[in-house]
Scaffold this motif. Structure first.
Motif, PDB file in Angstrom:
ATOM      1  N   UNK A  59     -37.163 -24.555 -10.493  1.00  0.00           N
ATOM      2  CA  UNK A  59     -36.426 -25.165  -9.399  1.00  0.00           C
ATOM      3  C   UNK A  59     -34.947 -25.229  -9.752  1.00  0.00           C
ATOM      4  N   UNK A  60     -34.118 -24.896  -8.810  1.00  0.00           N
ATOM      5  CA  UNK A  60     -32.675 -24.864  -9.039  1.00  0.00           C
ATOM      6  C   UNK A  60     -32.095 -26.272  -8.952  1.00  0.00           C
ATOM      7  N   UNK A  61     -31.160 -26.552  -9.847  1.00  0.00           N
ATOM      8  CA  UNK A  61     -30.496 -27.847  -9.854  1.00  0.00           C
ATOM      9  C   UNK A  61     -29.577 -27.975  -8.643  1.00  0.00           C
ATOM     10  N   UNK A  62     -29.420 -29.203  -8.174  1.00  0.00           N
ATOM     11  CA  UNK A  62     -28.540 -29.502  -7.054  1.00  0.00           C
ATOM     12  C   UNK A  62     -27.333 -30.265  -7.594  1.00  0.00           C
ATOM     13  N   UNK A  63     -26.171 -29.975  -7.046  1.00  0.00           N
ATOM     14  CA  UNK A  63     -24.936 -30.658  -7.423  1.00  0.00           C
ATOM     15  C   UNK A  63     -24.383 -31.357  -6.190  1.00  0.00           C
ATOM     16  N   UNK A  64     -23.759 -32.472  -6.421  1.00  0.00           N
ATOM     17  CA  UNK A  64     -23.293 -33.300  -5.313  1.00  0.00           C
ATOM     18  C   UNK A  64     -21.793 -33.531  -5.363  1.00  0.00           C
ATOM     19  N   UNK A  65     -21.176 -33.508  -4.199  1.00  0.00           N
ATOM     20  CA  UNK A  65     -19.851 -34.072  -3.992  1.00  0.00           C
ATOM     21  C   UNK A  65     -20.140 -35.409  -3.324  1.00  0.00           C
ATOM     22  N   UNK A  66     -19.482 -36.485  -3.786  1.00  0.00           N
ATOM     23  CA  UNK A  66     -19.805 -37.798  -3.246  1.00  0.00           C
ATOM     24  C   UNK A  66     -18.556 -38.640  -3.012  1.00  0.00           C
ATOM     25  N   UNK A  67     -18.726 -39.634  -2.150  1.00  0.00           N
ATOM     26  CA  UNK A  67     -17.676 -40.609  -1.855  1.00  0.00           C
ATOM     27  C   UNK A  67     -18.293 -41.986  -2.047  1.00  0.00           C
ATOM     28  N   UNK A  68     -17.632 -42.807  -2.866  1.00  0.00           N
ATOM     29  CA  UNK A  68     -18.061 -44.185  -3.041  1.00  0.00           C
ATOM     30  C   UNK A  68     -16.918 -45.102  -2.612  1.00  0.00           C
ATOM     31  N   UNK A  69     -17.281 -46.320  -2.236  1.00  0.00           N
ATOM     32  CA  UNK A  69     -16.296 -47.282  -1.761  1.00  0.00           C
ATOM     33  C   UNK A  69     -16.521 -48.609  -2.466  1.00  0.00           C
ATOM     34  N   UNK A  99     -17.930 -35.500  -8.224  1.00  0.00           N
ATOM     35  CA  UNK A  99     -19.036 -34.548  -8.167  1.00  0.00           C
ATOM     36  C   UNK A  99     -19.915 -34.748  -9.392  1.00  0.00           C
ATOM     37  N   UNK A 100     -21.211 -34.471  -9.234  1.00  0.00           N
ATOM     38  CA  UNK A 100     -22.172 -34.720 -10.297  1.00  0.00           C
ATOM     39  C   UNK A 100     -23.491 -34.015 -10.001  1.00  0.00           C
ATOM     40  N   UNK A 101     -24.280 -33.709 -11.031  1.00  0.00           N
ATOM     41  CA  UNK A 101     -25.628 -33.203 -10.783  1.00  0.00           C
ATOM     42  C   UNK A 101     -26.650 -34.344 -10.616  1.00  0.00           C
ATOM     43  N   UNK A 149     -24.998 -29.259  -2.954  1.00  0.00           N
ATOM     44  CA  UNK A 149     -24.701 -27.839  -3.155  1.00  0.00           C
ATOM     45  C   UNK A 149     -25.650 -27.247  -4.183  1.00  0.00           C
ATOM     46  N   UNK A 150     -25.931 -25.992  -4.064  1.00  0.00           N
ATOM     47  CA  UNK A 150     -26.721 -25.291  -5.080  1.00  0.00           C
ATOM     48  C   UNK A 150     -25.858 -24.854  -6.254  1.00  0.00           C
ATOM     49  N   UNK A 151     -24.570 -24.787  -6.022  1.00  0.00           N
ATOM     50  CA  UNK A 151     -23.638 -24.325  -7.045  1.00  0.00           C
ATOM     51  C   UNK A 151     -22.766 -25.479  -7.542  1.00  0.00           C
ATOM     52  N   UNK A 152     -22.706 -25.645  -8.849  1.00  0.00           N
ATOM     53  CA  UNK A 152     -21.824 -26.653  -9.438  1.00  0.00           C
ATOM     54  C   UNK A 152     -20.382 -26.366  -9.039  1.00  0.00           C
ATOM     55  N   UNK A 153     -19.993 -25.106  -9.064  1.00  0.00           N
ATOM     56  CA  UNK A 153     -18.625 -24.722  -8.734  1.00  0.00           C
ATOM     57  C   UNK A 153     -18.267 -25.127  -7.310  1.00  0.00           C
ATOM     58  N   UNK A 154     -19.195 -24.976  -6.365  1.00  0.00           N
ATOM     59  CA  UNK A 154     -18.917 -25.375  -4.987  1.00  0.00           C
ATOM     60  C   UNK A 154     -18.665 -26.883  -4.881  1.00  0.00           C
ATOM     61  N   UNK A 155     -19.450 -27.683  -5.590  1.00  0.00           N
ATOM     62  CA  UNK A 155     -19.266 -29.140  -5.566  1.00  0.00           C
ATOM     63  C   UNK A 155     -17.922 -29.526  -6.171  1.00  0.00           C
TER      64      UNK A 155
END
Length: 87
Positions: free
Chosen positions: A1-11, A21-23, A53-59
């Motif tokens: 299974x491919x790892x997922x990477x996230x771009x996130x916003x916290x407040x 961004x983080x996996x 994202x599927x790509x760390x670079x994209x995140x």
């Protein structure tokens, strides 16, 4: 299974936003709230938005573009204005 990477916003409770961004989104939010990040230390943070994202670079590219370009940040803030807790 491919790892997922996230771009996130916290407040935080005073309406400040932090972009990252983080996996591992759960672990990273916990780190922010445990004071393990200098940039977010001393506040309680809540997740208000994320993209997967599927790509760390994209995140990472998404994170950098939001942090660097005012228009991108402004557009994102407008998109999530009803999801924000304090802002």
């Amino acid at each position: 299974m491919q790892e997922v990477y996230y771009f996130y916003v916290i407040e935080n409770e005073i309406g400040e936003l932090y972009f990252g961004s983080t996996p591992d989104l759960k672990r990273r939010l916990l780190e922010h709230n445990e004071g393990k990040s200098i940039a977010t230390k001393g506040y309680v943070w809540k997740l208000v938005y994320y993209e997967a994202y599927r790509s760390k670079q994209d995140a990472v590219v998404r994170e950098r573009s939001v942090k660097r370009f005012g228009g991108t940040k402004k557009h994102l803030k407008e998109r999530i204005k009803r999801s924000r807790l304090f802002g």
